[in-house]
Design a protein around this motif. Sequence first.
Motif, PDB file in Angstrom:
ATOM      1  N   ASP A   1      47.344  44.524  39.376  1.00 51.16           N
ATOM      2  CA  ASP A   1      45.926  44.769  39.675  1.00 51.16           C
ATOM      3  C   ASP A   1      45.018  43.709  39.079  1.00 51.16           C
ATOM      4  N   LEU A   2      45.590  42.822  38.284  1.00 48.71           N
ATOM      5  CA  LEU A   2      44.747  41.884  37.552  1.00 48.71           C
ATOM      6  C   LEU A   2      44.023  40.911  38.482  1.00 48.71           C
ATOM      7  N   LEU A   3      44.693  40.539  39.585  1.00 50.94           N
ATOM      8  CA  LEU A   3      44.106  39.537  40.463  1.00 50.94           C
ATOM      9  C   LEU A   3      43.204  40.123  41.534  1.00 50.94           C
ATOM     10  N   SER A   4      43.039  41.416  41.552  1.00 46.69           N
ATOM     11  CA  SER A   4      42.139  42.023  42.540  1.00 46.69           C
ATOM     12  C   SER A   4      40.702  41.662  42.204  1.00 46.69           C
ATOM     13  N   SER A   5      39.913  41.557  43.226  1.00 47.94           N
ATOM     14  CA  SER A   5      38.531  41.110  43.047  1.00 47.94           C
ATOM     15  C   SER A   5      37.721  42.037  42.168  1.00 47.94           C
ATOM     16  N   GLY A   6      38.074  43.289  42.133  1.00 49.17           N
ATOM     17  CA  GLY A   6      37.286  44.215  41.326  1.00 49.17           C
ATOM     18  C   GLY A   6      37.494  44.045  39.838  1.00 49.17           C
ATOM     19  N   ASN A   7      38.571  43.418  39.416  1.00 47.68           N
ATOM     20  CA  ASN A   7      38.851  43.245  37.986  1.00 47.68           C
ATOM     21  C   ASN A   7      38.454  41.881  37.455  1.00 47.68           C
ATOM     22  N   LEU A   8      37.964  41.013  38.311  1.00 46.27           N
ATOM     23  CA  LEU A   8      37.576  39.678  37.878  1.00 46.27           C
ATOM     24  C   LEU A   8      36.058  39.569  37.825  1.00 46.27           C
ATOM     25  N   ALA A   9      35.556  38.930  36.800  1.00 52.69           N
ATOM     26  CA  ALA A   9      34.112  38.747  36.650  1.00 52.69           C
ATOM     27  C   ALA A   9      33.851  37.302  36.243  1.00 52.69           C
ATOM     28  N   TRP A  10      32.708  36.801  36.589  1.00 55.90           N
ATOM     29  CA  TRP A  10      32.383  35.419  36.234  1.00 55.90           C
ATOM     30  C   TRP A  10      31.227  35.406  35.251  1.00 55.90           C
ATOM     31  N   SER A  11      31.124  34.317  34.519  1.00 53.85           N
ATOM     32  CA  SER A  11      30.040  34.144  33.555  1.00 53.85           C
ATOM     33  C   SER A  11      29.639  32.677  33.523  1.00 53.85           C
ATOM     34  N   LEU A  12      28.391  32.445  33.234  1.00 57.57           N
ATOM     35  CA  LEU A  12      27.842  31.088  33.170  1.00 57.57           C
ATOM     36  C   LEU A  12      26.855  31.043  32.020  1.00 57.57           C
ATOM     37  N   GLY A  13      26.970  30.016  31.162  1.00 60.99           N
ATOM     38  CA  GLY A  13      26.071  29.942  30.019  1.00 60.99           C
ATOM     39  C   GLY A  13      25.920  28.515  29.523  1.00 60.99           C
TER      40      GLY A  13
END
Length: 457
Positions: free
Chosen positions: A308-320
């Motif tokens: 389930d790790l690669l499903s889109s619901g478990n991935l989040a992006w960040s920018l800083g």
Amino acid sequence: MRFYLFVPLLMLLSACSAPPELESPSPTLPDAWQADTPADDPVPPWLTTLQDDTLAALVAEALVANPALAAARQQLRAAEQRVRLVGADRYPQLSLELGSRRQEESVRMDSLELSLGWTLDVWGKLAADQREAELNRAVAAAAHTEQREALAAQLAQNWFALQEARLLLELYRQRRDNLQQNLEIIESGYRQGLNEALDLYLARNNLHAEAARVAQQQQTLSELQRELERLLGRYPSATLTSSARLPLIETPVPAGQPSDLLSRRPDLQQQWLTLLATDAALAAAHRARFPTLRLNAAQGGSSDSLSDLLSSGNLAWSLGASLVQDLFDAGRKAALQEQALASRREQEQRWLEALFQSLTEVENALSARHSLTTRHALYLRAEENALNAERLAFEQYRNGLESYTTVLEAQRRALDAQTSVISLRRQLLDNRIKLHRALGGRFQADTPDQTEALDTP
């Protein structure tokens, strides 16, 4: 609140103060050398002017097999890789991290994160670091060129020293044989009652001393052979053969102008490039006091199931982005800048010292050339007169007109004149090599100038 915002801003601006001004060394050089030398002709490759094909072959062998030169090549390669390492800091860094950990109640959590980080070179610190690395690579290249030239010159000087040793050995052996013949004549006269016992003892002493000189010269010859074999990367077996020949080269060496040394001599190029590198290090140390701006981007997540790790619901992006500035470091960065400033000023003086040393070497070699040429011409005449005197003295001794001490003195003078002529021949060749080296002349025409495209004084 305004006060707390004002303090870091004030410290930030103080860190961005201008670097100290420095004066570049600019020595005044004369337009010509003190000696009267041809100035307009280019300096030819000096190895071909020595007229020795065997020496040229030995130099080519040493360039491949000499261990010290091979070590210098590796130093140059390490400096080239240093440029790559420093230059990599100016590009974004992309990394992928896959991890797994267990939490309470034996629950396993898997994580995956793709991150991108980039330190922006706003103040030019990374550019200064890369400039310093590139100049240090050029320093290593100039050092390698200088070591090649020095190796060729050392090999040539040792080669002609070997020829001198062989000529002296031949001379000593010839004199030993002549003294043996003289002794037989004196012994015959002594048995006939024509010569005194003192003359016989002096003749025997002279012969034994000359035989000892032959043995000593053989040892000197073996040591010179081993030294040459060491430079060639061979086992020092003292088996290197050579012909006893010291060519007399009368063609003058074009000296050019004193200012030409700045672009000719690789050791001066090395010192100048080192000065530029210390200047770049000073710029980097100054800009290291500025704040660091870094951009970060990442995408990833975690799950108790690897599927389930690669499903889109478990991935989040960040920018800083982050801006970092030391508010208090007990003067560490200021001390580093002062240290770099002192190194820069030290290298200025070292470059000037190397420049004046090179000028001294040229002037000494030019004046020595004139002195050696004059002495060689005079000793050729002295040799001729001494040999004639030696023959005449022994003939008059056999006729009872001179004492044997007169013969011994004539023999000593003849030997001194002959050895002086051989030694001066070798010194003239040695001086020619030194003069070419002092002027920055290369031993071969296709020697690459690895610092040509960089800053020159």
